[in-house]
Design an enzyme around this catalytic site. Structure first.
Site, PDB file in Angstrom:
ATOM      1  N   GLU A  64      -6.553   4.703   8.170  1.00 33.64           N
ATOM      2  CA  GLU A  64      -6.360   6.133   7.893  1.00 33.64           C
ATOM      3  C   GLU A  64      -7.636   6.739   7.312  1.00 33.64           C
ATOM      4  OE1 GLU A  64      -2.754   5.459   5.698  1.00 33.64           O
ATOM      5  OE2 GLU A  64      -1.787   4.908   7.581  1.00 33.64           O
TER       6      GLU A  64
ATOM      7  N   GLU B  59      -4.859  -4.917  10.775  1.00 34.02           N
ATOM      8  CA  GLU B  59      -3.811  -3.912  10.971  1.00 34.02           C
ATOM      9  C   GLU B  59      -4.050  -3.181  12.289  1.00 34.02           C
ATOM     10  OE1 GLU B  59      -2.064  -2.553   6.954  1.00 34.02           O
ATOM     11  OE2 GLU B  59      -3.909  -1.423   7.215  1.00 34.02           O
TER      12      GLU B  59
ATOM     13  N   SER C 295       3.932  -2.063  10.268  1.00 39.93           N
ATOM     14  CA  SER C 295       5.387  -2.130  10.434  1.00 39.93           C
ATOM     15  C   SER C 295       5.964  -3.485  10.054  1.00 39.93           C
ATOM     16  CB  SER C 295       5.793  -1.748  11.867  1.00 39.93           C
ATOM     17  OG  SER C 295       5.392  -0.421  12.143  1.00 39.93           O
TER      18      SER C 295
ATOM     19  N   ASN D 235       0.874  -1.176   0.000  1.00 40.94           N
ATOM     20  CA  ASN D 235       0.000   0.000   0.000  1.00 40.94           C
ATOM     21  C   ASN D 235       0.914   1.230   0.000  1.00 40.94           C
ATOM     22  OD1 ASN D 235      -1.771   2.059   0.490  1.00 40.94           O
ATOM     23  ND2 ASN D 235      -2.419   1.348   2.511  1.00 40.94           N
TER      24      ASN D 235
HETATM   25  P1  13P Z   1       3.328   0.407   7.608  1.00 41.07           P
HETATM   26  O1  13P Z   1       3.828  -0.871   7.001  1.00 41.07           O
HETATM   27  O2  13P Z   1       4.028   1.623   7.103  1.00 41.07           O
HETATM   28  O3  13P Z   1       3.259   0.316   9.101  1.00 41.07           O
HETATM   29  O4  13P Z   1       1.808   0.584   7.097  1.00 41.07           O
HETATM   30  C1  13P Z   1       0.943  -0.482   7.202  1.00 41.07           C
HETATM   31  C2  13P Z   1      -0.318  -0.129   6.506  1.00 41.07           C
HETATM   32  O5  13P Z   1      -1.050   0.733   6.917  1.00 41.07           O
HETATM   33  C3  13P Z   1      -0.609  -0.831   5.241  1.00 41.07           C
HETATM   34  O6  13P Z   1      -1.914  -0.571   4.830  1.00 41.07           O
END
Ligand code: 13P
Length: 254
Positions: free
Chosen positions: A97, A167, A213, A9
């Protein structure tokens, strides 16, 4: 059997030219990958060119959101038909988000999931708890509400076309990854709610990705967990090297 799906993503990163270069680099290495579904999700603006760049390869394209209406006066929004025309196969729905900053709710997630499935595309449905919710002992309640919300009035057949991305919000972009056992435990909870809705055989067939992460060093351990069937990767998907390392870790385990 569940398919391993590793998805990048890219969020609001990379101009079109950079997106095409990254897509080309991923296509090159992806030639050696046969057991893992590889998905990349650039910005809307780069979707057409990235879709061209991956044509004929085993790399699939996702968009990061869609609107649940077919068309009309929705300034700034994009419909499923618009992305389908470009060769997109997956749509990320309900990312935290979107939920945090843009008013996404379990109801709008459900509307989007229905629209995406109606169009013959596959939703990657994002769920996950905040740190406050986890600390308050609300992990199960939050996941249950998000799953029951997202899957309201979705048939067994359609449920099989979905992917879930678990997530934990506290792990996204923070460098604080869930431990293997925290992630596995949450995935078991997620699958148990899917079992309640659809029974074991459907629930056991749905790919549940971990996101938050995930990187080249922690991917192997996470992906070895029984109920972790892939990853939705943010930061580490922005360079071909680290993204491919995660894809290769999945290929070894798959
Ligand atoms: P990160 O891998 O930067 O923590 O983001 C995860 C994410 O939100 C993928 O949709």
């Amino acid at each position: 059997m569940r398919k391993y799906v590793i998805a990048g993503n890219w969020k609001m990163n990379k101009i079109v030219a950079e997106s095409v270069t990254l897509a080309q680099e991923i296509v090159e290495v992806a030639k050696n990958i046969s057991k893992v579904e590889i998905v990349i999700s650039p910005t809307y603006l780069a979707t057409a060119k990235v879709a061209d760049a991956v044509k004929g390869s085993n790399v699939k394209v996702a968009v990061q959101d869609v609107h649940f209406e077919d068309q009309g006066a929705y300034t700034g929004k994009v419909s499923v038909d618009m992305v389908k025309e470009l060769g997109v196969e997956y749509v990320i729905v309900g990312h935290s988000e979107q939920r945090q900053y843009f008013g996404e709710t379990n109801e709008t997630v459900n509307k989007k999931v229905k629209k995406v499935l109606e169009a013959g595309l596959k939703p990657i449905i994002c769920i996950g708890e905040t740190l406050d919710e986890r600390n308050a002992g609300k992990l199960e309640d939050v996941l249950s509400a998000q799953i029951n919300g997202a899957y309201a009035n979705i048939s067994n057949t359609d449920a099989l076309k979905t992917i879930i991305a678990y997530e934990p919000v506290w792990a996204i972009g923070t460098g604080v990854v869930a431990t293997e056992s925290q992630a596995q435990e949450a995935h078991v909870i997620v699958r148990s709610f899917l079992k309640k809705l659809y029974g074991s055989s459907v629930a056991d067939s749905i790919t549940i990705q971990y996101g938050g992460s995930m990187n080249a060093s922690n991917a192997g351990g996470l992906l070895q967990q029984n109920d972790i069937d892939g990853g939705l990767i943010g930061g580490a998907s922005l360079q071909a090297e680290s993204f491919i390392a995660i894809v290769e870790a999945a290929e070894k385990i798959a």
